[in-house]
Design a protein around this motif. Sequence first.
Motif, PDB file in Angstrom:
ATOM      1  N   MET A   1      -1.746  -1.246  -0.229  1.00 22.53           N
ATOM      2  CA  MET A   1      -1.611   0.135  -0.605  1.00 22.53           C
ATOM      3  C   MET A   1      -1.912   0.238  -2.098  1.00 22.53           C
ATOM      4  O   MET A   1      -1.418  -0.535  -2.895  1.00 22.53           O
ATOM      5  CB  MET A   1      -0.186   0.600  -0.307  1.00 22.53           C
ATOM      6  N   PHE A   3      -2.333   2.833  -5.571  1.00 17.37           N
ATOM      7  CA  PHE A   3      -1.987   4.113  -6.167  1.00 17.37           C
ATOM      8  C   PHE A   3      -2.728   4.241  -7.483  1.00 17.37           C
ATOM      9  O   PHE A   3      -2.904   3.273  -8.206  1.00 17.37           O
ATOM     10  CB  PHE A   3      -0.486   4.209  -6.459  1.00 17.37           C
ATOM     11  N   TYR A  49       7.453   8.653  -0.430  1.00 17.48           N
ATOM     12  CA  TYR A  49       6.996   9.209   0.845  1.00 17.48           C
ATOM     13  C   TYR A  49       5.881   8.357   1.444  1.00 17.48           C
ATOM     14  O   TYR A  49       5.928   7.996   2.619  1.00 17.48           O
ATOM     15  CB  TYR A  49       6.513  10.647   0.681  1.00 17.48           C
ATOM     16  N   LEU A  50       4.862   8.038   0.647  1.00 14.97           N
ATOM     17  CA  LEU A  50       3.732   7.267   1.167  1.00 14.97           C
ATOM     18  C   LEU A  50       4.138   5.871   1.628  1.00 14.97           C
ATOM     19  O   LEU A  50       3.519   5.314   2.539  1.00 14.97           O
ATOM     20  CB  LEU A  50       2.634   7.176   0.109  1.00 14.97           C
ATOM     21  N   ALA A  55       5.304   8.417   6.651  1.00 11.37           N
ATOM     22  CA  ALA A  55       3.875   8.480   6.349  1.00 11.37           C
ATOM     23  C   ALA A  55       3.074   7.453   7.152  1.00 11.37           C
ATOM     24  O   ALA A  55       1.918   7.196   6.846  1.00 11.37           O
ATOM     25  CB  ALA A  55       3.656   8.267   4.858  1.00 11.37           C
ATOM     26  N   VAL A  58      -0.330   8.660   8.196  1.00 10.20           N
ATOM     27  CA  VAL A  58      -1.176   9.193   7.130  1.00 10.20           C
ATOM     28  C   VAL A  58      -2.144   8.105   6.693  1.00 10.20           C
ATOM     29  O   VAL A  58      -1.735   7.026   6.289  1.00 10.20           O
ATOM     30  CB  VAL A  58      -0.317   9.658   5.932  1.00 10.20           C
ATOM     31  N   THR A  59      -3.437   8.401   6.811  1.00  4.63           N
ATOM     32  CA  THR A  59      -4.448   7.416   6.404  1.00  4.63           C
ATOM     33  C   THR A  59      -5.557   8.105   5.618  1.00  4.63           C
ATOM     34  O   THR A  59      -5.928   9.238   5.902  1.00  4.63           O
ATOM     35  CB  THR A  59      -5.098   6.738   7.625  1.00  4.63           C
ATOM     36  N   GLN A  61      -5.988   9.569   2.733  1.00  4.94           N
ATOM     37  CA  GLN A  61      -5.787  10.878   2.122  1.00  4.94           C
ATOM     38  C   GLN A  61      -5.578  10.737   0.629  1.00  4.94           C
ATOM     39  O   GLN A  61      -5.075   9.741   0.138  1.00  4.94           O
ATOM     40  CB  GLN A  61      -4.562  11.571   2.727  1.00  4.94           C
ATOM     41  N   LEU A  63      -3.443  12.364  -2.189  1.00  8.58           N
ATOM     42  CA  LEU A  63      -2.258  13.197  -2.387  1.00  8.58           C
ATOM     43  C   LEU A  63      -2.226  13.638  -3.850  1.00  8.58           C
ATOM     44  O   LEU A  63      -2.034  12.822  -4.745  1.00  8.58           O
ATOM     45  CB  LEU A  63      -0.991  12.422  -2.028  1.00  8.58           C
TER      46      LEU A  63
END
Length: 72
Positions: A1, A3, A49-50, A55, A58-59, A61, A63
């Motif tokens: 993941m 960010f 949240y992610l 989530a 959720v892929t 996306q 934010l």
Amino acid sequence: MAFSQQCRSPRKRRGTRAAEQQSRMDEFSKYAPVGRHGEADDIANAIVYLASDEARYVTGQELVVDGGYLVR
């Protein structure tokens, strides 16, 4: 993941008085539809949240956590 964060906000500069800095932050906040500048908790809550099970579906996306600044 992964960010990434991009932030355009007035920063405290060395030698800047607190009142002057607050004045700049107040001026910047006028442009945000939510009426205030973002705080670290706003970004942290998006990350929580992610990283949460909520989530999991959720892929791919992007934010945007900017208080509505982009849609003004």
